[in-house]
Motif scaffolding. Structure first.
Motif, PDB file in Angstrom:
ATOM      1  N   LEU A   8      23.936 -22.119   5.408  1.00 46.47           N
ATOM      2  CA  LEU A   8      22.993 -22.500   6.031  1.00 46.47           C
ATOM      3  C   LEU A   8      22.592 -20.822   5.997  1.00 46.47           C
ATOM      4  N   SER A   9      21.294 -20.548   5.331  1.00 47.26           N
ATOM      5  CA  SER A   9      20.690 -18.985   5.250  1.00 47.26           C
ATOM      6  C   SER A   9      20.103 -19.128   6.635  1.00 47.26           C
ATOM      7  N   PHE A  10      19.596 -17.898   7.405  1.00 49.96           N
ATOM      8  CA  PHE A  10      18.772 -17.467   8.402  1.00 49.96           C
ATOM      9  C   PHE A  10      17.710 -16.119   8.079  1.00 49.96           C
ATOM     10  N   ARG A  11      16.368 -16.437   7.534  1.00 47.07           N
ATOM     11  CA  ARG A  11      15.588 -15.102   7.351  1.00 47.07           C
ATOM     12  C   ARG A  11      14.774 -14.912   8.182  1.00 47.07           C
ATOM     13  N   ALA A  12      14.871 -13.820   8.564  1.00 43.54           N
ATOM     14  CA  ALA A  12      13.615 -13.546   9.795  1.00 43.54           C
ATOM     15  C   ALA A  12      12.812 -12.191   9.577  1.00 43.54           C
ATOM     16  N   ASP A  13      11.411 -12.525  10.107  1.00 43.68           N
ATOM     17  CA  ASP A  13      11.077 -11.368  10.124  1.00 43.68           C
ATOM     18  C   ASP A  13       9.445 -11.525  10.536  1.00 43.68           C
ATOM     19  N   ILE A  14       8.829 -10.577  11.136  1.00 46.32           N
ATOM     20  CA  ILE A  14       7.708  -9.790  12.039  1.00 46.32           C
ATOM     21  C   ILE A  14       6.253  -9.788  11.472  1.00 46.32           C
ATOM     22  N   THR A  15       4.798 -10.642  11.506  1.00 40.77           N
ATOM     23  CA  THR A  15       4.223  -9.413  11.694  1.00 40.77           C
ATOM     24  C   THR A  15       4.095  -8.725  11.625  1.00 40.77           C
ATOM     25  N   ASP A  16       4.470  -7.508  11.377  1.00 38.61           N
ATOM     26  CA  ASP A  16       4.840  -6.098  12.366  1.00 38.61           C
ATOM     27  C   ASP A  16       5.359  -5.414  11.932  1.00 38.61           C
ATOM     28  N   THR A  17       4.992  -3.988  11.977  1.00 39.27           N
ATOM     29  CA  THR A  17       5.921  -2.851  12.205  1.00 39.27           C
ATOM     30  C   THR A  17       7.502  -3.017  12.585  1.00 39.27           C
ATOM     31  N   LYS A  18       7.601  -3.634  13.635  1.00 38.25           N
ATOM     32  CA  LYS A  18       8.571  -3.639  14.880  1.00 38.25           C
ATOM     33  C   LYS A  18       9.821  -4.347  13.116  1.00 38.25           C
ATOM     34  N   ASP A  19      10.843  -3.235  14.259  1.00 42.18           N
ATOM     35  CA  ASP A  19      12.357  -4.239  13.560  1.00 42.18           C
ATOM     36  C   ASP A  19      12.882  -4.991  14.785  1.00 42.18           C
ATOM     37  N   ILE A  20      12.901  -6.359  14.312  1.00 42.00           N
ATOM     38  CA  ILE A  20      13.385  -6.813  15.713  1.00 42.00           C
ATOM     39  C   ILE A  20      14.844  -7.310  15.354  1.00 42.00           C
ATOM     40  N   GLY A  21      15.612  -5.974  14.841  1.00 39.09           N
ATOM     41  CA  GLY A  21      17.097  -5.593  15.217  1.00 39.09           C
ATOM     42  C   GLY A  21      18.447  -6.744  14.421  1.00 39.09           C
TER      43      GLY A  21
ATOM     44  N   LYS B  34       0.810  -1.299  -0.261  1.00 33.27           N
ATOM     45  CA  LYS B  34       0.262   0.303   0.136  1.00 33.27           C
ATOM     46  C   LYS B  34       0.445   1.401   0.225  1.00 33.27           C
ATOM     47  N   GLY B  35       2.442   1.147   0.118  1.00 32.03           N
ATOM     48  CA  GLY B  35       2.903   2.250   0.139  1.00 32.03           C
ATOM     49  C   GLY B  35       2.900   3.003   0.974  1.00 32.03           C
ATOM     50  N   THR B  36       2.573   2.350   2.515  1.00 31.52           N
ATOM     51  CA  THR B  36       2.749   3.326   3.432  1.00 31.52           C
ATOM     52  C   THR B  36       3.264   2.877   4.587  1.00 31.52           C
ATOM     53  N   LEU B  37       3.985   1.996   4.957  1.00 35.53           N
ATOM     54  CA  LEU B  37       4.623   0.767   6.099  1.00 35.53           C
ATOM     55  C   LEU B  37       5.624   1.093   5.645  1.00 35.53           C
ATOM     56  N   LYS B  38       6.501   0.729   6.406  1.00 29.02           N
ATOM     57  CA  LYS B  38       8.009   0.467   6.170  1.00 29.02           C
ATOM     58  C   LYS B  38       8.075  -1.342   6.954  1.00 29.02           C
ATOM     59  N   LEU B  39       8.185  -1.850   6.496  1.00 27.59           N
ATOM     60  CA  LEU B  39       8.469  -3.527   7.471  1.00 27.59           C
ATOM     61  C   LEU B  39      10.215  -3.863   6.956  1.00 27.59           C
ATOM     62  N   TYR B  40      10.161  -4.404   8.009  1.00 28.15           N
ATOM     63  CA  TYR B  40      12.214  -5.027   7.789  1.00 28.15           C
ATOM     64  C   TYR B  40      12.362  -6.798   8.476  1.00 28.15           C
ATOM     65  N   GLU B  41      13.528  -6.749   8.161  1.00 31.59           N
ATOM     66  CA  GLU B  41      13.854  -8.201   7.547  1.00 31.59           C
ATOM     67  C   GLU B  41      15.101  -8.282   7.623  1.00 31.59           C
ATOM     68  N   TYR B  42      15.706  -9.323   8.086  1.00 30.80           N
ATOM     69  CA  TYR B  42      17.052  -9.490   8.488  1.00 30.80           C
ATOM     70  C   TYR B  42      17.446 -11.095   7.693  1.00 30.80           C
ATOM     71  N   LEU B  43      18.500 -10.995   7.040  1.00 26.83           N
ATOM     72  CA  LEU B  43      19.048 -12.464   6.813  1.00 26.83           C
ATOM     73  C   LEU B  43      20.781 -12.473   7.015  1.00 26.83           C
ATOM     74  N   THR B  44      20.546 -13.181   7.162  1.00 23.10           N
ATOM     75  CA  THR B  44      22.226 -14.671   7.814  1.00 23.10           C
ATOM     76  C   THR B  44      22.269 -15.813   6.643  1.00 23.10           C
ATOM     77  N   VAL B  45      24.016 -15.434   6.037  1.00 24.97           N
ATOM     78  CA  VAL B  45      24.089 -16.394   5.845  1.00 24.97           C
ATOM     79  C   VAL B  45      25.487 -16.835   5.650  1.00 24.97           C
ATOM     80  N   VAL B  46      25.431 -18.103   6.042  1.00 24.59           N
ATOM     81  CA  VAL B  46      26.821 -18.854   6.611  1.00 24.59           C
ATOM     82  C   VAL B  46      27.258 -19.934   5.626  1.00 24.59           C
ATOM     83  N   ARG B  47      29.104 -19.421   5.252  1.00 26.50           N
ATOM     84  CA  ARG B  47      29.560 -21.291   4.471  1.00 26.50           C
ATOM     85  C   ARG B  47      30.875 -22.065   5.134  1.00 26.50           C
TER      86      ARG B  47
END
Length: 271
Positions: A238-251, A219-232
């Motif tokens: 080994l990849s890890f993608r984290a998100d949350i069903t919210d506008t909160k930044d999980i850090g 909708k072009g109104t909210l900023k969301l945050y995700e994190y990606l970590t990849v280890v070789r």
């Protein structure tokens, strides 16, 4: 992907329904959040020259069921061996629980990036780079009781030859070239990545990278945050993608999830 882990365990369908109900309460705007892309490159595969799109003419051959290589080997781990190194269904990691994705692997081939060079930030599925995994295992990790909690897509992929190292090079290139944003495409929606930022990566394996994504909802109104970590480690990522069903930044991707999976992988590889 916004809410990517909802399909994880056999109870994932119920969790998905609970989250949908909660989203209805917090507002329709969140239900239209952008899709993003859970666990593509330069170079060729097995000595082959890559095409203009960065992909090799053919996929790397899959490992035979009995074949295996350690973390320092030159061959991919077999599907059996890689599965033994991953979280098991209902395995507990602190407050989190791991499970299989009941509706297939997340962030598959239908998740693409525009421009294509940004693909490794969306998905490392087959066809994403010049290096296809010979074996792969996918696990969802979340807190079952939380409707809007953090979810982590944990994806282990093993490659023949120098494929894993090639994937990491492609990921690093994408992190630099796509820092100012890009578009993620999927069947029913588009997600606008506004920013790609490198963040501190764990000191595991042969190399590791980590990124923070700022994503605009559809909708072009909210900023969301995700994190990606990849280890070789050797021929495996080994990849890890984290998100949350919210506008909160999980850090960041939860440390306990990365550490638990790494220790299990490391111990099993040495054994």
């Amino acid at each position: 992907m916004f809410g990517a882990g909802n399909e994880g365990r056999p109870g994932g369908r119920r969790a998905r329904l609970r989250r949908a109900a909660a989203l209805a309460l917090v507002g329709a705007v969140l239900t239209g959040a952008a899709a993003c892309g859970d666990d593509k490159s330069d170079g060729g595969k097995g000595g082959q020259e890559a095409g203009a799109d960065g992909k090799a003419p053919a996929s790397s051959p899959a490992a035979e069921p009995g074949d295996s290589a350690g973390t320092g080997g030159t061959g991919a781990l077999s599907q059996r061996d890689l599965t033994a190194l991953a979280f098991t269904d209902d395995e507990k990691i602190g407050k989190y629980t791991a499970g299989e994705f009941t509706l297939g692997a997340p962030l598959g081939e239908d998740y693409t990036a525009d421009p294509a060079t940004c693909q490794p930030l969306v998905s490392l599925a087959k066809g994403a780079t010049a290096f296809d995994p010979a074996s792969e295992v996918h696990r969802n990790v979340d807190v079952a009781e939380e409707m809007l909690g953090t979810t982590v897509a944990v994806q282990l992929r093993s490659y023949n030859g120098d494929g894993a190292a090639g994937v990491m090079k492609a990921l690093a290139a994408a992190g630099k070239e796509c820092a100012g944003g890009f578009v993620e495409n999927r069947a029913v929606a588009k997600g606008q990545y506004l920013k790609v930022e490198p963040v501190k990566a764990p000191e595991y394996g042969d190399e590791a990278q980590a990124y923070r994504f700022t994503i605009l909802d559809v909708k072009g109104t909210l900023k969301l945050y995700e994190y990606l970590t990849v280890v070789r480690s050797g021929t495996t990522t080994l990849s890890f993608r984290a998100d949350i069903t919210d506008t909160k930044d999980i850090g960041k991707v939860p440390d306990e999830v990365i550490t638990a999976q790494w220790k299990k992988f490391e111990a099993g590889s040495k054994g």
